[in-house]
Scaffold this motif. Structure first.
Motif, PDB file in Angstrom:
ATOM      1  N   CYS A  22       1.106  -1.794  -5.332  1.00 24.61           N
ATOM      2  CA  CYS A  22       2.275  -0.695  -4.770  1.00 24.61           C
ATOM      3  C   CYS A  22       2.622  -2.063  -4.292  1.00 24.61           C
ATOM      4  N   PHE A  23       2.043  -3.070  -3.733  1.00 21.00           N
ATOM      5  CA  PHE A  23       2.629  -3.863  -3.131  1.00 21.00           C
ATOM      6  C   PHE A  23       3.513  -4.947  -4.270  1.00 21.00           C
ATOM      7  N   ILE A  24       2.590  -5.489  -5.145  1.00 16.50           N
ATOM      8  CA  ILE A  24       3.676  -5.103  -6.145  1.00 16.50           C
ATOM      9  C   ILE A  24       5.000  -4.688  -6.625  1.00 16.50           C
ATOM     10  N   ILE A  25       4.737  -3.501  -6.126  1.00 18.38           N
ATOM     11  CA  ILE A  25       5.668  -2.390  -6.888  1.00 18.38           C
ATOM     12  C   ILE A  25       6.968  -2.697  -5.761  1.00 18.38           C
ATOM     13  N   LEU A  26       6.490  -2.222  -4.443  1.00 19.05           N
ATOM     14  CA  LEU A  26       8.024  -2.913  -3.413  1.00 19.05           C
ATOM     15  C   LEU A  26       7.914  -4.012  -3.544  1.00 19.05           C
ATOM     16  N   MET A  27       7.175  -4.940  -4.424  1.00 19.99           N
ATOM     17  CA  MET A  27       7.566  -6.445  -4.056  1.00 19.99           C
ATOM     18  C   MET A  27       8.921  -6.454  -5.345  1.00 19.99           C
ATOM     19  N   TRP A  28       8.828  -5.913  -6.123  1.00 22.51           N
ATOM     20  CA  TRP A  28       9.984  -6.246  -7.156  1.00 22.51           C
ATOM     21  C   TRP A  28      10.590  -5.265  -7.452  1.00 22.51           C
ATOM     22  N   LEU A  29      10.841  -4.131  -5.942  1.00 21.30           N
ATOM     23  CA  LEU A  29      12.382  -3.335  -5.823  1.00 21.30           C
ATOM     24  C   LEU A  29      12.659  -3.581  -4.982  1.00 21.30           C
ATOM     25  N   ILE A  30      11.688  -4.047  -4.066  1.00 19.71           N
ATOM     26  CA  ILE A  30      12.771  -5.205  -3.143  1.00 19.71           C
ATOM     27  C   ILE A  30      13.522  -6.455  -3.594  1.00 19.71           C
ATOM     28  N   LYS A  31      13.311  -7.340  -4.510  1.00 19.98           N
ATOM     29  CA  LYS A  31      13.264  -8.084  -4.818  1.00 19.98           C
ATOM     30  C   LYS A  31      14.975  -7.243  -5.781  1.00 19.98           C
ATOM     31  N   LEU A  32      14.935  -6.606  -6.945  1.00 23.99           N
ATOM     32  CA  LEU A  32      15.800  -5.334  -7.360  1.00 23.99           C
ATOM     33  C   LEU A  32      16.957  -5.559  -6.063  1.00 23.99           C
ATOM     34  N   VAL A  33      16.553  -4.444  -5.472  1.00 21.86           N
ATOM     35  CA  VAL A  33      17.873  -3.973  -4.582  1.00 21.86           C
ATOM     36  C   VAL A  33      18.102  -4.623  -3.611  1.00 21.86           C
ATOM     37  N   ALA A  34      17.455  -5.663  -2.884  1.00 25.32           N
ATOM     38  CA  ALA A  34      17.957  -6.062  -2.124  1.00 25.32           C
ATOM     39  C   ALA A  34      17.790  -7.515  -2.138  1.00 25.32           C
ATOM     40  N   TRP A  35      16.697  -8.756  -2.259  1.00 29.72           N
ATOM     41  CA  TRP A  35      16.319 -10.022  -1.985  1.00 29.72           C
ATOM     42  C   TRP A  35      17.333 -11.228  -3.292  1.00 29.72           C
ATOM     43  N   LYS A  36      17.805 -10.535  -4.174  1.00 36.18           N
ATOM     44  CA  LYS A  36      18.362 -11.126  -5.301  1.00 36.18           C
ATOM     45  C   LYS A  36      19.647 -10.965  -4.729  1.00 36.18           C
ATOM     46  N   PRO A  37      20.543  -9.461  -4.388  1.00 34.91           N
ATOM     47  CA  PRO A  37      21.888  -9.271  -4.518  1.00 34.91           C
ATOM     48  C   PRO A  37      21.988 -10.111  -2.844  1.00 34.91           C
ATOM     49  N   ILE A  38      21.208 -10.285  -2.027  1.00 37.22           N
ATOM     50  CA  ILE A  38      21.668 -11.138  -0.802  1.00 37.22           C
ATOM     51  C   ILE A  38      21.907 -12.131  -0.606  1.00 37.22           C
ATOM     52  N   ASN A  39      20.134 -12.296  -1.295  1.00 37.98           N
ATOM     53  CA  ASN A  39      20.624 -14.036  -1.869  1.00 37.98           C
ATOM     54  C   ASN A  39      21.868 -14.566  -2.068  1.00 37.98           C
ATOM     55  N   GLN A  40      21.876 -14.147  -3.125  1.00 36.88           N
ATOM     56  CA  GLN A  40      23.046 -14.439  -4.052  1.00 36.88           C
ATOM     57  C   GLN A  40      24.937 -14.549  -3.370  1.00 36.88           C
TER      58      GLN A  40
ATOM     59  N   SER B  24      -1.090   7.121   4.143  1.00 39.46           N
ATOM     60  CA  SER B  24      -0.673   6.382   4.785  1.00 39.46           C
ATOM     61  C   SER B  24      -0.269   5.596   4.028  1.00 39.46           C
ATOM     62  N   GLY B  25      -0.773   4.750   3.259  1.00 43.87           N
ATOM     63  CA  GLY B  25      -0.410   3.589   2.283  1.00 43.87           C
ATOM     64  C   GLY B  25       1.069   3.972   1.787  1.00 43.87           C
ATOM     65  N   LEU B  26       0.792   4.900   1.106  1.00 40.93           N
ATOM     66  CA  LEU B  26       2.729   5.400   0.179  1.00 40.93           C
ATOM     67  C   LEU B  26       3.211   5.151   1.200  1.00 40.93           C
ATOM     68  N   ILE B  27       2.969   6.530   2.217  1.00 43.74           N
ATOM     69  CA  ILE B  27       4.323   5.692   3.336  1.00 43.74           C
ATOM     70  C   ILE B  27       5.017   5.041   3.953  1.00 43.74           C
ATOM     71  N   ALA B  28       3.926   4.055   3.890  1.00 46.55           N
ATOM     72  CA  ALA B  28       4.123   3.000   4.478  1.00 46.55           C
ATOM     73  C   ALA B  28       5.719   2.578   3.747  1.00 46.55           C
ATOM     74  N   PHE B  29       4.697   2.351   2.419  1.00 47.79           N
ATOM     75  CA  PHE B  29       5.302   1.537   0.845  1.00 47.79           C
ATOM     76  C   PHE B  29       6.860   2.516   0.713  1.00 47.79           C
ATOM     77  N   VAL B  30       6.711   3.670   0.917  1.00 48.70           N
ATOM     78  CA  VAL B  30       8.273   4.659   0.783  1.00 48.70           C
ATOM     79  C   VAL B  30       9.353   4.467   2.082  1.00 48.70           C
ATOM     80  N   LEU B  31       9.110   4.073   3.581  1.00 53.84           N
ATOM     81  CA  LEU B  31       9.342   3.817   4.264  1.00 53.84           C
ATOM     82  C   LEU B  31      10.194   2.693   4.328  1.00 53.84           C
TER      83      LEU B  31
END
Lengths: 167, 239
Positions: A22-40, B24-31
């Motif tokens: 989940c963390f890797i997916i979150l990192m990827w999503l954040i990179k896609l959505v915010a990190w890259k465009p904002i740093n650019q 709770s992990g899913l909720i935190a990730f989604v938030l």
């Protein structure tokens, strides 16, 4: 707490995998959505600011150069204007003097001519009068003579004339 | 809470999962994702409100990393630090206002009040540190760092890695876990003897929640700072 750890450890792998993925997916999503465009955008902004600073420096230099040029041109044109006014004045003075002198000579010449003409006219009039007087006197004389001179008188005149010739 | 019997578990694909951690992990990730997604909608040269907040956060986490990692190498860990900070921060705060327990079993609480979750992240940090060291110096030079200042130091170096892993994970777990425990105890106190205990408990709960919110923010900051320190250690051995 240790019992908690011990029990939890039997659950560990599933939860750990879940969080890691989940963390890797979150990192990827954040990179896609915010990190890259904002740093650019931040990079673009930094570039733009440094460009703006450079171009501001350049345009300030240009403005200073232009101001100096204008100052020079102004001083130059002031000098030129004074020169033009001076020369115009001088020329005007010259022209005035010339026109005045010309007018004086013209007037003098006109006066002289007029005088001469008058003299001429007078002379002519006098001579014509004189001729007229002579003619008139001759005519008068001839008229007088003609009136008094009839045939006898004429004969006597001719005779006297002939007599005179004979002398 | 905290008592193993209060944990609902389920099996999936041969692995055992802790329901409270998953929910709770899913909720935190989604938030976290919604927070970042909402703030990054209109990215322009002149930043708006949301973009300003996001840029400030990125500057903040980048500042933490640059404080420990020298030179330009901090840039490679920017995304990790940013995501880690946001996730830990929101996880720490989650349990302060949202705790769901059904039939004596927890379902939603702070994900970081479970040591497995925090140690997953400390393990990730240390693995990234090892990886960065190998990438920078190569296998040989990287692992020769364990033999410094002399060869007999090897057991101490390995033990240090292990303690780093444990302390990094358990520090944040301890603070968040104890915070939630006390919140629950105060909550139990409030309903124990009717209106009189409630009057006493409500301000107490408020104060403790405020303090826990503060601690949660501090712990997220400390976790990211220590992560940067451990990574920078592995990037400096050869020097």
């Amino acid at each position: 707490m240790f019992s908690h750890l011990a029990v939890a450890s039997s659950l560990a792998i599933g939860d750990m995998l879940f969080y890691a993925i989940c963390f890797i997916i979150l990192m990827w999503l954040i990179k896609l959505v915010a990190w890259k465009p904002i740093n650019q955008m931040m990079q673009d902004r930094a570039d733009k600011i440094s460009n703006d600073i450079d171009s501001a420096e350049k345009s300030r230099d240009d403005a200073a150069k232009l101001a100096k040029q204008r100052q020079d041109a102004l001083a130059n044109s002031r000098q030129e204007a004074t020169g033009i006014v001076d020369s115009a004045k001088k020329q005007g003075q010259q022209q005035r003097d010339g026109i005045l002198a010309q007018a004086q000579t013209d007037a003098q010449a006109l006066k002289d001519n007029a005088k001469k003409d008058i003299e001429q006219e007078r002379q002519d009039a006098l001579s014509s009068v004189r001729n007229d007087v002579a003619d008139l006197s001759i005519e008068i004389a001839s008229k007088i003579i003609q009136k008094e001179l009839n045939a006898d008188d004429q004969k006597a005149l001719i005779d006297s004339y002939i007599e005179g010739l004979g002398k | 809470m905290g008592d193993p019997s209060s944990v609902a578990t389920f099996q999936f694909g041969g692995l055992t999962f802790n329901a409270a951690n998953i929910y709770s992990g899913l909720i935190a990730f989604v938030l976290v994702f919604l927070f970042v997604f909402a703030l990054s909608r209109h990215i322009t040269m002149k930043p708006g409100k949301g973009q300003n907040i996001l840029e400030w956060l990125i500057d903040f986490t980048n500042g933490i990393l640059k404080g420990s990692i020298p030179g330009n190498e901090a840039g490679a860990f920017g995304l990790y630090g940013f995501t880690l900070f946001l996730f830990l921060f929101i996880s720490n705060q989650l349990g302060l206002f949202l705790q769901i327990a059904v039939g004596g079993k927890d379902f939603v609480r702070s994900p970081t009040s479970d040591p497995i979750v925090t140690m997953t992240f400390s393990l990730a940090t240390l693995m990234i540190a090892q990886f960065a060291g190998v990438m920078k110096f190569g296998w040989k030079k990287h692992f020769s760092g364990y033999l410094q200042p002399f060869v007999f130091w090897l057991p101490i170096s390995i033990f240090e890695e292990f303690t780093n892993f444990l302390t990094l994970g358990l520090r944040i777990f301890g603070v968040i876990f104890s915070g939630e425990m006390l919140l629950k105890i105060i909550g139990g106190l409030a309903f124990s003897h009717g209106i009189a205990t409630m009057i006493v408990a409500v301000p107490l709960e408020l104060v403790w929640q405020a303090f826990s919110a503060f601690l949660g923010a501090i712990q997220a900051y400390v976790f990211v700072t220590l992560s940067a320190v451990y990574i920078s250690k592995k990037l400096e051995i050869g020097d």
